[in-house]
Write a protein that holds these residues in place. Structure first.
Motif, mmCIF file in Angstrom:
data_model
loop_
_atom_site.group_PDB
_atom_site.id
_atom_site.type_symbol
_atom_site.label_atom_id
_atom_site.label_comp_id
_atom_site.label_asym_id
_atom_site.label_seq_id
_atom_site.Cartn_x
_atom_site.Cartn_y
_atom_site.Cartn_z
ATOM 1 N N UNK A 1 0.903 -1.464 -0.093
ATOM 2 C CA UNK A 1 -0.032 -0.164 -0.141
ATOM 3 C C UNK A 1 0.713 1.363 -0.069
ATOM 4 N N UNK A 2 2.004 1.261 0.857
ATOM 5 C CA UNK A 2 2.722 2.580 0.849
ATOM 6 C C UNK A 2 3.804 2.657 -0.468
ATOM 7 N N UNK A 3 4.306 1.476 -1.079
ATOM 8 C CA UNK A 3 5.107 1.810 -2.086
ATOM 9 C C UNK A 3 4.613 1.743 -3.649
ATOM 10 N N UNK A 4 3.185 1.581 -3.668
ATOM 11 C CA UNK A 4 2.504 1.378 -5.044
ATOM 12 C C UNK A 4 2.850 2.884 -5.632
ATOM 13 N N UNK A 5 2.610 2.899 -6.918
ATOM 14 C CA UNK A 5 3.068 4.391 -7.551
ATOM 15 C C UNK A 5 1.626 5.014 -7.593
ATOM 16 N N UNK A 6 0.400 4.355 -7.791
ATOM 17 C CA UNK A 6 -0.771 5.022 -7.710
ATOM 18 C C UNK A 6 -1.482 5.334 -6.347
ATOM 19 N N UNK A 7 -1.429 6.265 -6.071
ATOM 20 C CA UNK A 7 -1.969 6.976 -4.752
ATOM 21 C C UNK A 7 -1.626 6.170 -3.420
ATOM 22 N N UNK A 8 -0.299 6.135 -3.195
ATOM 23 C CA UNK A 8 0.188 5.373 -2.071
ATOM 24 C C UNK A 8 -0.288 5.902 -0.729
#
Ligand code: DC
Length: 228
Positions: free
Chosen positions: A188-195
């Motif tokens: 959740x924290x490292x995703x590119x889209x809306x982390x």
């Protein structure tokens, strides 16, 4: 001083978001909207229909076409609300460990987020709402009147989720839950889209050493002291 009309509550998994947001909404007479259920409903539907979670195009298409409804609770089995996916009651099914496991990859797909964004925004536009999620203060309602970011130590969060599942009679193993939670936080924290991240103007509240009443008290004080 006018009371904040749009309240965004973001935070890590099992930080107390859902419980607290619902109580706060009740206290203020506002609508409560838990945006996590929309990602969970898509994940449940993918698993139910045999669509591989790794198939981004198919999962995105599903998010674009699935009819998700969040309605006031229809029965007294402890639910906060009723969630329908294409008319089927999935309120409890979306809390199963298989959904917990698949939901982070699903919510990392930009097309899925895009498909669900407008639906979430339109709920917020009416005002008098407490909306909970991961990107409410940063993306969905960047102009929210009050933004709160809840967090707690991973062990405390894993214990809470363990007790929640156990109380509902669902199978639960503390170590498995803890590992899965850390994995979800990471995705959740490292995703590119809306982390998952606190908005710069969010008030960060650590709930590790507070019980529900304690957190609610802190939030009600923030609502009272709100300076527009
Ligand atoms: O709050 P929850 O555990 O029900 O959320 C389920 C998943 O959905 C979580 O792993 C992250 C994702 N989510 C999100 O990306 N954005 C939101 N606004 C809400 C949830």
């Amino acid at each position: 001083m006018p009371q904040p009309s749009t309240i965004a509550i973001d935070g890590t998994a099992a930080s107390g978001k859902s419980t607290i947001s619902q109580l706060l909404a009740q206290r203020l007479g506002y609508l409560y909207f838990d945006t996590g259920v929309t990602y969970r409903a898509v994940t449940w539907a993918a698993l139910d229909r045999g669509i591989p979670i790794a198939d981004e195009a198919a999962v995105t298409h599903l998010a674009e076409t699935l009819r998700i409804q969040v309605l006031p609770s229809t029965c007294g089995d402890g639910r906060q609300y009723t969630v329908l996916a294409d008319g089927q009651d999935v309120t409890w099914a979306i809390r199963r460990p298989q959904v917990d496991h698949g939901v982070s990859p699903v919510s990392a797909y930009p097309g899925v987020r895009q498909a669900l964004k407008q639906q979430q925004r339109s709920v917020g536009e009416a005002g008098r709402v407490v909306m909970a999620g991961r990107d409410i203060g940063t993306v969905i309602m960047p102009d929210a009147d009050l933004k709160i970011f809840l967090d707690a130590q991973p062990e405390v969060r894993a214990q809470r989720r363990y007790e929640e599942l156990r109380d509902r009679g669902q199978p639960a193993e503390y170590d498995v839950i803890r590992q899965d939670m850390l994995r979800r936080d990471r995705i959740d924290s490292s995703r590119a889209a809306a982390p998952l991240q606190a908005a710069p103007d969010a008030v960060i509240v650590d709930t590790s050493d507070l019980d529900i009443e304690g957190v609610l008290g802190r939030l009600l004080a923030l609502v009272q002291d709100h300076d527009p």
